[in-house]
Write a protein that holds these residues in place. Structure first.
Motif, short mmCIF file in Angstrom:
data_model
loop_
_atom_site.label_atom_id
_atom_site.label_comp_id
_atom_site.label_asym_id
_atom_site.label_seq_id
_atom_site.Cartn_x
_atom_site.Cartn_y
_atom_site.Cartn_z
N GLU A 208 -12.82 -1.97 15.63
CA GLU A 208 -13.90 -1.10 15.15
C GLU A 208 -13.71 -0.80 13.66
N SER A 209 -12.47 -0.55 13.26
CA SER A 209 -12.21 -0.27 11.84
C SER A 209 -12.48 -1.51 10.99
N ILE A 210 -12.15 -2.68 11.51
CA ILE A 210 -12.44 -3.92 10.78
C ILE A 210 -13.94 -4.11 10.64
N GLY A 211 -14.67 -3.79 11.71
CA GLY A 211 -16.13 -3.93 11.67
C GLY A 211 -16.79 -3.06 10.62
N MET A 212 -16.13 -1.95 10.26
CA MET A 212 -16.71 -1.05 9.26
C MET A 212 -16.63 -1.62 7.85
N VAL A 213 -15.71 -2.57 7.61
CA VAL A 213 -15.53 -3.07 6.25
C VAL A 213 -15.78 -4.56 6.10
N ARG A 214 -15.93 -5.28 7.23
CA ARG A 214 -16.01 -6.73 7.14
C ARG A 214 -17.25 -7.23 6.41
N HIS A 215 -18.32 -6.41 6.39
CA HIS A 215 -19.55 -6.83 5.73
C HIS A 215 -19.70 -6.23 4.33
N ASP A 216 -18.66 -5.58 3.84
CA ASP A 216 -18.71 -5.06 2.46
C ASP A 216 -18.89 -6.22 1.48
N ALA A 217 -19.59 -5.96 0.41
CA ALA A 217 -19.78 -6.98 -0.62
C ALA A 217 -18.44 -7.39 -1.20
N PRO A 218 -18.29 -8.64 -1.63
CA PRO A 218 -17.02 -9.10 -2.19
C PRO A 218 -16.53 -8.24 -3.35
N GLU A 219 -17.47 -7.70 -4.14
CA GLU A 219 -17.05 -6.89 -5.28
C GLU A 219 -16.38 -5.58 -4.84
N VAL A 220 -16.70 -5.11 -3.63
CA VAL A 220 -16.02 -3.91 -3.11
C VAL A 220 -14.55 -4.21 -2.86
N PHE A 221 -14.29 -5.35 -2.20
CA PHE A 221 -12.90 -5.76 -1.94
C PHE A 221 -12.17 -5.96 -3.26
N ASP A 222 -12.82 -6.61 -4.22
CA ASP A 222 -12.17 -6.86 -5.51
C ASP A 222 -11.83 -5.56 -6.22
N ALA A 223 -12.74 -4.59 -6.18
CA ALA A 223 -12.48 -3.32 -6.84
C ALA A 223 -11.30 -2.60 -6.20
N ILE A 224 -11.29 -2.57 -4.88
CA ILE A 224 -10.23 -1.85 -4.15
C ILE A 224 -8.88 -2.51 -4.37
N GLU A 225 -8.84 -3.83 -4.30
CA GLU A 225 -7.55 -4.54 -4.34
C GLU A 225 -7.09 -4.87 -5.75
N ARG A 226 -8.01 -4.99 -6.70
CA ARG A 226 -7.62 -5.47 -8.02
C ARG A 226 -7.81 -4.45 -9.15
N LEU A 227 -8.66 -3.47 -8.96
CA LEU A 227 -8.95 -2.54 -10.04
C LEU A 227 -8.31 -1.17 -9.84
N ASN A 228 -7.63 -0.98 -8.71
CA ASN A 228 -6.86 0.24 -8.51
C ASN A 228 -5.44 -0.04 -9.00
N PRO A 229 -4.96 0.67 -10.02
CA PRO A 229 -3.66 0.35 -10.62
C PRO A 229 -2.47 0.57 -9.69
N PHE A 230 -2.68 1.29 -8.58
CA PHE A 230 -1.58 1.60 -7.67
C PHE A 230 -1.51 0.68 -6.46
N VAL A 231 -2.49 -0.18 -6.29
CA VAL A 231 -2.51 -1.08 -5.13
C VAL A 231 -1.40 -2.13 -5.17
N PRO A 232 -1.11 -2.77 -6.31
CA PRO A 232 -0.06 -3.79 -6.29
C PRO A 232 1.27 -3.29 -5.74
N GLU A 233 1.67 -2.07 -6.08
CA GLU A 233 2.92 -1.51 -5.58
C GLU A 233 2.87 -1.33 -4.06
N VAL A 234 1.74 -0.80 -3.57
CA VAL A 234 1.59 -0.59 -2.12
C VAL A 234 1.57 -1.93 -1.39
N ARG A 235 0.83 -2.89 -1.94
CA ARG A 235 0.74 -4.20 -1.30
C ARG A 235 2.10 -4.89 -1.28
N GLU A 236 2.86 -4.79 -2.39
CA GLU A 236 4.18 -5.42 -2.45
C GLU A 236 5.12 -4.78 -1.42
#
Length: 284
Positions: A208-236
Motif C-alpha cells: 500500500e505504501s509503495i502504491g502511494m508513490v509508484r506513480h509519482d513523476a520522475p522529477e519527484v523521485f529526483d528531487a527527493i533522492e538527489r536534491l536533499n543534501p542529507f539523503v546521501p548519508e542516509v542512503r549510504e
C-alpha cells in the motif's frame, strides 16, 4: 457557509498545473480566485469545473498570493520569471519535496519586498484521493512574518496538521522519511511481479505504501533522492547496514550448511555402525 458568499475572494497565482497543482486547485478554489499559469495551457482557457482560469505568467505573478507548484529542478527558472512582476507585500510559497535548496533559491531570486514561506504537503494525489483533512504539511518561514497566517489557514480552513520547522530540519527528517521510502519502493517495483494471493498484513501495508508513490513523476523521485543534501548519508548508511546484514546472513547460511552436513555425515556413520553390529557373522 461558502467563503465567497459575502466577500470578493483574493486572487492566487498558481504557477504550474501538474498533478499536484490540480490537487491544490481543487482544495483552494473555495477560498481564492485562481489564476494559473502553465506553458501547456493557453491564457483564457478555463480550468475543469470552472474553478479558475489560465493566464499569462505576469498576470499570475501580480496576484497577492503566488504558489510555485513546479518541480524543484525548475524552481530557479520560475523564480526568475515571476520576480519582475511581484507587487510589494506579495506572499510567495513553494510546495517542493525538499526545502533547503528552494528556500535558498527564493531568498536569492525574489525581491526584498515580498514575503516567502516554504511548504511541503506531506501527501500527494494518491494519498489524498479520499480528502486532505488530517494529513500533514510542513511550513518553513523564509522571509517575513507571514508563516503564522499560512499555518492558521492550512489548519483551520483545510484541516491539515501543520508542522512548523526550518528548511534544514525538514530536509534532515525527510532524508529518512521520504528518501528511504522512495528508494525501497523503487527496488521493489523492479522486483515485480510480487505475490498478491498468499500475503500477510504487514506485506499488504508495504504494498500500500509503495502504491502511494509508484506513480509519482520522475522529477519527484529526483528531487527527493538527489536534491536533499542529507539523503546521501542516509542512503549510504542504509546500504552499509544492508550489506552487513547480507554478509552476516551468508556466514550463517554457510555455518548452517556445515552443521547440516556434519549431522548428516554423523547420522550415516552411526547407521553404518549399527548395521555392522546387527549383521550376523557367517561361520567358516
Amino acid at each position: 457557509m461558502h467563503p465567497s458568499q459575502f466577500a470578493v475572494l483574493p486572487a492566487l497565482g498558481l504557477i504550474g498545473f501538474g498533478a499536484f497543482g490540480r490537487l491544490m486547485a481543487e482544495h483552494l478554489h473555495p477560498y481564492f480566485r485562481l489564476r494559473c499559469h502553465d506553458p501547456r495551457y493557453s491564457p483564457g482557457d478555463r480550468m475543469a469545473s470552472d474553478i479558475g482560469r489560465f493566464v499569462g505568467l505576469a498576470e499570475a505573478a501580480r496576484c497577492p498570493f503566488v504558489v510555485l507548484a513546479v518541480p524543484v529542478a525548475a524552481l530557479a527558472e520560475a523564480v526568475e520569471g515571476i520576480a519582475p512582476h511581484l507587487s510589494r507585500g506579495t506572499l510567495v510559497l513553494d510546495v517542493g519535496s525538499v526545502k533547503t535548496l528552494p528556500a535558498r533559491i527564493m531568498a536569492k531570486g525574489l525581491p526584498d519586498h515580498v514575503a516567502i514561506v516554504g511548504t511541503h504537503p506531506l501527501f500527494g494525489p494518491q494519498s489524498a484521493r479520499n480528502g486532505i483533512a488530517g494529513l500533514k504539511v510542513a511550513v518553513c518561514p523564509v522571509r517575513g512574518r507571514r508563516g503564522g497566517g499560512v499555518s492558521a489557514f492550512l489548519r483551520k480552513r483545510l484541516g491539515l496538521e501543520v508542522i512548523v520547522t526550518t528548511p534544514e530540519a525538514h530536509d534532515r527528517e525527510a532524508a529518512t522519511v521520504q528518501g528511504l521510502t522512495h528508494l525501497i519502493a523503487k527496488v521493489l517495483v523492479q522486483m515485480e511481479p510480487l505475490p498478491s494471493r498468499m500475503t500477510t498484513r504487514s506485506f499488504d501495508l508495504l504494498m500500500e505504501s509503495i502504491g502511494m508513490v509508484r506513480h509519482d513523476a520522475p522529477e519527484v523521485f529526483d528531487a527527493i533522492e538527489r536534491l536533499n543534501p542529507f539523503v546521501p548519508e542516509v542512503r549510504e548508511r542504509f546500504f552499509r547496514l544492508a550489506a552487513a546484514l547480507d554478509s552476516d546472513m551468508a556466514y550463517r547460511d554457510m555455518a548452517y550448511r556445515d552443521m547440516a552436513y556434519r549431522d548428516m555425515a554423523s547420522g550415516e556413520l552411526a547407521q553404518e555402525r549399527r548395521g555392522s553390529l546387527e549383521t550376523p557373522s557367517v561361520a567358516g
